[in-house]
Each structure stands twice: as C-alpha cells, then as structure tokens.
Design a protein around this motif. Structure first.
Motif, PDB file in Angstrom:
ATOM      1  N   ARG A 299      -1.519   6.218   6.120  1.00 53.79           N
ATOM      2  CA  ARG A 299      -2.405   6.778   5.615  1.00 53.79           C
ATOM      3  C   ARG A 299      -2.725   8.313   5.944  1.00 53.79           C
ATOM      4  O   ARG A 299      -2.849   8.636   7.106  1.00 53.79           O
TER       5      ARG A 299
ATOM      6  N   ARG B  91       9.517   2.464  -1.015  1.00 53.71           N
ATOM      7  CA  ARG B  91       8.221   3.128  -0.521  1.00 53.71           C
ATOM      8  C   ARG B  91       7.339   3.378  -1.720  1.00 53.71           C
ATOM      9  O   ARG B  91       7.639   3.991  -2.679  1.00 53.71           O
TER      10      ARG B  91
ATOM     11  N   SER C  39       3.558   4.663  -3.022  1.00 53.73           N
ATOM     12  CA  SER C  39       2.317   5.628  -2.854  1.00 53.73           C
ATOM     13  C   SER C  39       1.212   5.401  -3.498  1.00 53.73           C
ATOM     14  O   SER C  39       1.452   4.990  -4.864  1.00 53.73           O
ATOM     15  N   CYS C  40      -0.131   5.829  -3.031  1.00 53.98           N
ATOM     16  CA  CYS C  40      -1.424   5.511  -3.718  1.00 53.98           C
ATOM     17  C   CYS C  40      -2.200   6.852  -3.491  1.00 53.98           C
ATOM     18  O   CYS C  40      -2.122   7.153  -2.222  1.00 53.98           O
ATOM     19  N   GLU C  41      -2.697   7.314  -4.524  1.00 59.04           N
ATOM     20  CA  GLU C  41      -3.434   8.848  -4.247  1.00 59.04           C
ATOM     21  C   GLU C  41      -4.830   8.385  -4.989  1.00 59.04           C
ATOM     22  O   GLU C  41      -4.674   8.326  -5.913  1.00 59.04           O
TER      23      GLU C  41
ATOM     24  N   CYS D  89      -2.619  -0.911  -5.657  1.00 61.08           N
ATOM     25  CA  CYS D  89      -3.345   0.132  -4.458  1.00 61.08           C
ATOM     26  C   CYS D  89      -4.968  -0.331  -4.696  1.00 61.08           C
ATOM     27  O   CYS D  89      -5.366  -0.685  -5.917  1.00 61.08           O
TER      28      CYS D  89
ATOM     29  N   GLY E  65       5.933   4.551  -7.529  1.00 59.63           N
ATOM     30  CA  GLY E  65       7.206   4.262  -6.382  1.00 59.63           C
ATOM     31  C   GLY E  65       7.609   2.964  -6.631  1.00 59.63           C
ATOM     32  O   GLY E  65       8.794   2.616  -6.174  1.00 59.63           O
TER      33      GLY E  65
ATOM     34  N   GLN F 229       5.783   1.218   3.031  1.00 54.93           N
ATOM     35  CA  GLN F 229       6.867   1.222   3.249  1.00 54.93           C
ATOM     36  C   GLN F 229       7.549  -0.301   3.530  1.00 54.93           C
ATOM     37  O   GLN F 229       7.065  -0.919   4.420  1.00 54.93           O
TER      38      GLN F 229
ATOM     39  N   THR G 127      -4.298   9.607   0.634  1.00 59.32           N
ATOM     40  CA  THR G 127      -3.312   8.594   0.262  1.00 59.32           C
ATOM     41  C   THR G 127      -2.800   7.807   1.110  1.00 59.32           C
ATOM     42  O   THR G 127      -3.494   7.631   2.235  1.00 59.32           O
TER      43      THR G 127
ATOM     44  N   ASP H 182      -1.184   4.481  -8.457  1.00 62.21           N
ATOM     45  CA  ASP H 182      -0.025   4.116  -7.575  1.00 62.21           C
ATOM     46  C   ASP H 182       1.399   4.158  -8.320  1.00 62.21           C
ATOM     47  O   ASP H 182       1.392   4.055  -9.529  1.00 62.21           O
TER      48      ASP H 182
ATOM     49  N   SER I 158       0.607   5.072   2.096  1.00 58.46           N
ATOM     50  CA  SER I 158       1.803   4.636   1.544  1.00 58.46           C
ATOM     51  C   SER I 158       2.291   3.198   2.392  1.00 58.46           C
ATOM     52  O   SER I 158       1.669   2.966   3.227  1.00 58.46           O
TER      53      SER I 158
END
Length: 120
Positions: free
Chosen positions: A71, A19, A21-23, A95, A8, A81, A77, A6, A79
C-alpha cells in the motif's frame, strides 16, 4: 465523491503471476483500510487480503503464501501481487476501501472489478 479504480487483470497460465492495482481518488480524508475481494461464478464474494489502518494484514486461507499486498498511503493505492496462480483463482477481483470523509463518517467503496483468468 470517491472512486476506486482497479486494474491489471488478464489471462495467465497456471503457475504464473499477475499484479493488480487499485487507486482511490476524490474526496478522501483518510483511508482506514483497503483490500481485495474476489467472486467466482456461482460463488460468494470472498476476502483475498486486507490491510487495516495500523498496517495489520490478513489474507484468505486459499491465498496465504502466494499473494502479497503493498500500500502506498501517499498515493492512495493498493497493489496485489499474485504468484503461483491456480485455475481456482479465476474470478473477478474487486478493490475495497473504508474511507473517512473527515466529519466522523466512514464509507465503504468498491472498485468496478477486474477479471483474472488462470488457465490450466
């Protein structure tokens, strides 16, 4: 092996936006659900928002109307916001995902966390 990364987080003024983000990567057969949790100093970890396997979305009461998630199933991923941020949103955001390995087992994974600080 599965990893959630994760990113951002940062410092933002009250009323601002960020924002996250998670991958997810690694040995993933299917992601059942993904979401975000947060933990402020001295408090328990709490749900921010989560998307289930059918796309059903739920948010914590304190962020409803201010935070949204998106998603990308193909890219694994998620996100988050965040808008109209308040000082009380300051926390480490994590995440989280329930991931199937394809053999009937579902495992729960956590990202390393990203710090969000909202100044007043």
């Amino acid at each position: 092996q599965v990893q959630l990364v994760d990113s951002g987080g940062g410092l933002v003024q009250s009323g601002g936006s960020l924002r996250l983000s998670c991958e997810a990567s690694g040995s993933i057969f299917r992601i059942i659900g993904m979401g975000w949790y947060r933990q402020a100093p001295g408090k328990q970890r709490e749900l921010v928002g989560r998307i289930g396997s059918g796309g059903r979305t739920q948010f914590g009461d304190s962020v409803k109307g201010r935070f949204t998630m998106s998603r990308d199933i193909a890219k694994n991923t998620l996100s988050l916001q965040m808008t109209s941020l308040k000082p009380e949103d300051t926390a480490v955001y994590y995440c989280n995902a329930d991931i199937s390995d394809g053999s009937g087992h579902v495992f729960n994974y956590w990202g390393q966390g990203t710090q969000v600080t909202v100044s007043s």
